[in-house]
Design a protein around this motif. Structure first.
Motif, PDB file in Angstrom:
ATOM      1  N   MET A  92       5.541  38.186  -6.077  1.00  0.00           N
ATOM      2  CA  MET A  92       4.759  37.158  -6.012  1.00  0.00           C
ATOM      3  C   MET A  92       5.086  36.267  -7.330  1.00  0.00           C
ATOM      4  N   LYS A  93       5.115  34.751  -6.846  1.00  0.00           N
ATOM      5  CA  LYS A  93       5.480  33.896  -7.884  1.00  0.00           C
ATOM      6  C   LYS A  93       4.243  33.265  -8.734  1.00  0.00           C
ATOM      7  N   ARG A  94       4.373  33.632 -10.081  1.00  0.00           N
ATOM      8  CA  ARG A  94       3.038  33.054 -10.899  1.00  0.00           C
ATOM      9  C   ARG A  94       3.183  31.562 -11.005  1.00  0.00           C
ATOM     10  N   LEU A  95       1.954  31.271 -11.339  1.00  0.00           N
ATOM     11  CA  LEU A  95       1.794  29.884 -11.637  1.00  0.00           C
ATOM     12  C   LEU A  95       2.581  29.373 -13.045  1.00  0.00           C
ATOM     13  N   PRO A  96       2.752  28.077 -13.143  1.00  0.00           N
ATOM     14  CA  PRO A  96       3.338  27.682 -14.555  1.00  0.00           C
ATOM     15  C   PRO A  96       2.374  27.953 -15.435  1.00  0.00           C
ATOM     16  N   ILE A  97       2.746  28.121 -16.901  1.00  0.00           N
ATOM     17  CA  ILE A  97       1.718  28.198 -17.888  1.00  0.00           C
ATOM     18  C   ILE A  97       0.808  27.051 -18.109  1.00  0.00           C
ATOM     19  N   ARG A  98       1.488  25.883 -17.715  1.00  0.00           N
ATOM     20  CA  ARG A  98       0.590  24.803 -17.730  1.00  0.00           C
ATOM     21  C   ARG A  98      -0.541  24.789 -16.761  1.00  0.00           C
ATOM     22  N   ARG A 142      -1.856  27.555 -15.467  1.00  0.00           N
ATOM     23  CA  ARG A 142      -2.561  28.825 -15.793  1.00  0.00           C
ATOM     24  C   ARG A 142      -3.556  28.319 -16.849  1.00  0.00           C
ATOM     25  N   LEU A 143      -3.266  27.600 -18.088  1.00  0.00           N
ATOM     26  CA  LEU A 143      -4.158  27.033 -18.991  1.00  0.00           C
ATOM     27  C   LEU A 143      -5.163  26.060 -18.356  1.00  0.00           C
ATOM     28  N   THR A 144      -4.569  25.163 -17.176  1.00  0.00           N
ATOM     29  CA  THR A 144      -5.636  24.501 -16.924  1.00  0.00           C
ATOM     30  C   THR A 144      -6.766  25.100 -16.065  1.00  0.00           C
ATOM     31  N   VAL A 145      -6.288  26.051 -15.051  1.00  0.00           N
ATOM     32  CA  VAL A 145      -7.290  26.930 -14.349  1.00  0.00           C
ATOM     33  C   VAL A 145      -8.102  27.886 -15.333  1.00  0.00           C
ATOM     34  N   LEU A 189     -18.597  17.855 -11.224  1.00  0.00           N
ATOM     35  CA  LEU A 189     -18.008  16.377 -11.602  1.00  0.00           C
ATOM     36  C   LEU A 189     -17.646  16.638 -12.917  1.00  0.00           C
ATOM     37  N   VAL A 190     -18.260  17.129 -14.012  1.00  0.00           N
ATOM     38  CA  VAL A 190     -17.862  17.353 -15.353  1.00  0.00           C
ATOM     39  C   VAL A 190     -16.506  18.400 -15.082  1.00  0.00           C
ATOM     40  N   THR A 191     -16.696  19.388 -14.313  1.00  0.00           N
ATOM     41  CA  THR A 191     -15.468  20.423 -14.350  1.00  0.00           C
ATOM     42  C   THR A 191     -14.242  19.720 -13.785  1.00  0.00           C
ATOM     43  N   ALA A 192     -14.699  18.880 -12.712  1.00  0.00           N
ATOM     44  CA  ALA A 192     -13.108  18.151 -12.438  1.00  0.00           C
ATOM     45  C   ALA A 192     -12.608  17.412 -13.307  1.00  0.00           C
ATOM     46  N   VAL A 193     -13.230  16.718 -14.050  1.00  0.00           N
ATOM     47  CA  VAL A 193     -12.826  15.786 -15.176  1.00  0.00           C
ATOM     48  C   VAL A 193     -12.334  16.468 -16.374  1.00  0.00           C
ATOM     49  N   ALA A 194     -12.960  17.831 -16.475  1.00  0.00           N
ATOM     50  CA  ALA A 194     -12.392  18.670 -17.322  1.00  0.00           C
ATOM     51  C   ALA A 194     -11.280  19.056 -17.203  1.00  0.00           C
ATOM     52  N   ILE A 195     -11.117  19.354 -15.820  1.00  0.00           N
ATOM     53  CA  ILE A 195      -9.586  19.854 -15.153  1.00  0.00           C
ATOM     54  C   ILE A 195      -8.707  19.013 -15.613  1.00  0.00           C
ATOM     55  N   ALA A 196      -8.952  17.888 -15.428  1.00  0.00           N
ATOM     56  CA  ALA A 196      -8.032  16.563 -15.197  1.00  0.00           C
ATOM     57  C   ALA A 196      -7.389  16.468 -16.719  1.00  0.00           C
ATOM     58  N   PHE A 197      -8.484  16.311 -17.533  1.00  0.00           N
ATOM     59  CA  PHE A 197      -8.235  16.369 -19.241  1.00  0.00           C
ATOM     60  C   PHE A 197      -7.436  17.334 -19.488  1.00  0.00           C
ATOM     61  N   GLY A 198      -7.803  18.713 -19.239  1.00  0.00           N
ATOM     62  CA  GLY A 198      -7.119  19.977 -19.585  1.00  0.00           C
ATOM     63  C   GLY A 198      -5.602  19.930 -18.983  1.00  0.00           C
ATOM     64  N   TRP A 199      -5.404  19.491 -17.964  1.00  0.00           N
ATOM     65  CA  TRP A 199      -3.872  19.304 -17.386  1.00  0.00           C
ATOM     66  C   TRP A 199      -3.243  18.507 -18.431  1.00  0.00           C
ATOM     67  N   LEU A 219      -3.816  17.566 -21.688  1.00  0.00           N
ATOM     68  CA  LEU A 219      -3.556  18.200 -23.079  1.00  0.00           C
ATOM     69  C   LEU A 219      -2.843  19.333 -23.018  1.00  0.00           C
ATOM     70  N   ALA A 220      -2.945  20.311 -21.796  1.00  0.00           N
ATOM     71  CA  ALA A 220      -1.770  21.377 -21.808  1.00  0.00           C
ATOM     72  C   ALA A 220      -0.346  21.178 -21.511  1.00  0.00           C
ATOM     73  N   GLY A 221      -0.030  19.750 -20.736  1.00  0.00           N
ATOM     74  CA  GLY A 221       1.317  19.077 -21.015  1.00  0.00           C
ATOM     75  C   GLY A 221       1.552  18.641 -22.292  1.00  0.00           C
ATOM     76  N   ARG A 222       0.521  18.071 -22.937  1.00  0.00           N
ATOM     77  CA  ARG A 222       1.052  17.400 -24.202  1.00  0.00           C
ATOM     78  C   ARG A 222       1.235  18.552 -25.260  1.00  0.00           C
ATOM     79  N   ALA A 223       0.503  19.729 -25.183  1.00  0.00           N
ATOM     80  CA  ALA A 223       0.660  21.040 -26.053  1.00  0.00           C
ATOM     81  C   ALA A 223       1.909  21.331 -25.798  1.00  0.00           C
TER      82      ALA A 223
END
Length: 384
Positions: free
Chosen positions: A1-7, A9-12, A84-94, A96-100
């Motif tokens: 089974m193919k795992r999700l990319p680390i970005r 996984r961090l966002t989730v 709503l806050v979780t959705a916004v946080a997931i978007a910002f997490g995506w 920030l994870a990409g930038r990191a």
């Protein structure tokens, strides 16, 4: 089974932690608010004048609409806000994870460019050169750059050594050949001396071919800067004309029945040597009355293909990878009397990779080999 990319996984992980914390916070608020509202009800709804019921009994009989409405409103609005806050946080997490992880992506891209290069040692001059604070990723990038620098120096020194040693060895071999030829053609030379001189000349010629092969191998492993438009059909025709006498002397039939235009960009001298090595290999490793067939064509996927097939002894498939290694010859030792030096197919592979192509060989059922060289195709020249 193919795992999700680390970005991902961090966002989730960020989203799951925030959602869990929000649920816990909402539950605690629900419990505390429910208790607080119960106290308020007891304090507010006191015994009215003239009533004989105690305060507690009176409060217990009061309707629960106010408390239930407040708690239901808390759960509804709090749940919506949490989503709503979780959705916004997931978007910002995506983001920030990409930038990191961007420095890691840069390291990965550099490694892929080096690994996917036709000859990886020619791409070792690349560096990541990561800037920023000296964190764990910066330390990793600097270590990767240091490794590339050491490998680059090692490969470059090896190529220079082969080229310089080959140049230095050609001069004494040329002088010794001149002396031997002079000795062989002297009138006073006895038959024994001439026989020994001919033997030494053959050995000297073999050493010269070895040195020339090493020079060509070192040259083909260097990055080519100047490239011209070359038609493999013309190269094949010219090469077959040069090797015709050798094929006739060996009793081998060599032909190219239907040459098709196959344009590529590269060094004409190196491409001619590639074709020459393949045809010579087919002639020398053949049997009496054997044959060599050459064909070239343009493939649909922007590639050109050169195919050289020959009859000869049966070659096991497991022996084929070793044929492309330097100084490896199937069925012959280095001290044999054959004219080869074991660099023919090594040079073919090196030249093909220097032009962005590759080479593969397959054994024929009746004996011999079929060697296919694929190179990037060049746009066809417009007729003037």
């Amino acid at each position: 089974m193919k795992r999700l990319p680390i970005r991902a996984r961090l966002t989730v992980l960020y989203g799951a932690l925030l959602f869990t914390a929000g649920v816990v916070m909402l539950a605690l608020t629900y419990v505390l608010l429910g208790q607080r509202l119960g106290v308020k009800v007891l304090a507010t709804y006191n015994r009215p004048p003239g009533s004989d019921l105690p305060n507690v009994e009176y409060a217990a009989k009061m309707p629960d609409q106010l408390r239930d409405a407040a708690l239901t409103n808390l759960l509804t609005q709090g749940g919506i806000a949490l989503v709503l806050v979780t959705a916004v946080a997931i978007a910002f997490g995506w983001l920030l994870a990409g930038r990191a992880l961007q420095p890691l992506q840069r390291i990965t891209e550099t490694a892929h460019r080096i690994a996917d290069a036709p000859a990886a040692d020619r791409s070792l001059h690349e560096r990541i050169a990561l800037t920023g604070p000296r964190d764990e990723i910066k330390v990793l990038a600097d270590a990767f750059d240091t490794m590339l620098e050491r490998l680059d120096r090692s490969f470059d020194g090896q190529r220079r050594f082969v080229a310089n040693a080959s140049h230095e060895l050609r001069t004494p071999l040329t002088l010794s050949r001149a002396v031997l030829e002079y000795t062989a053609h002297r009138e006073a030379a006895t038959p024994e001396v001439r026989q020994l001189t001919d033997l030494l000349l053959d050995i000297n010629a073999r050493h010269e071919r070895l040195i020339n092969g090493l020079l060509l191998l070192a040259r083909s492993e260097n990055e080519m800067v100047d490239q011209t438009l070359v038609d493999l059909a013309d190269v094949v025709e010219h090469t077959l004309g040069l090797l015709g006498p050798e094929a006739d002397k060996a009793g081998i039939t060599v032909g190219c029945p239907d040459p098709a235009e196959a344009f590529t960009l590269g060094d004409p001298v190196l491409l001619e040597r590639l074709v020459q090595n393949l045809v010579e290999n087919g002639i020398r490793h053949n049997g009496d009355g054997g044959w060599v067939r050459v064909a070239c064509r343009t493939l649909p996927e922007s590639r050109v293909e050169l195919t050289v097939s020959n009859s000869g002894p049966v070659v096991p498939r497991y022996e084929i990878p070793g044929l492309f290694e330097p100084f490896r010859r199937y069925g012959r030792e280095r001290t044999g009397q054959d004219r080869g030096v074991g660099l023919g197919l090594s040079i073919v592979r090196s030249v093909a990779r220097a032009h962005g192509g590759d080479v593969a060989a397959d054994p024929r059922d009746g004996g011999g080999l079929t060697v296919r060289v694929t190179l990037p195709a060049a746009p066809l020249p417009h007729p003037s």
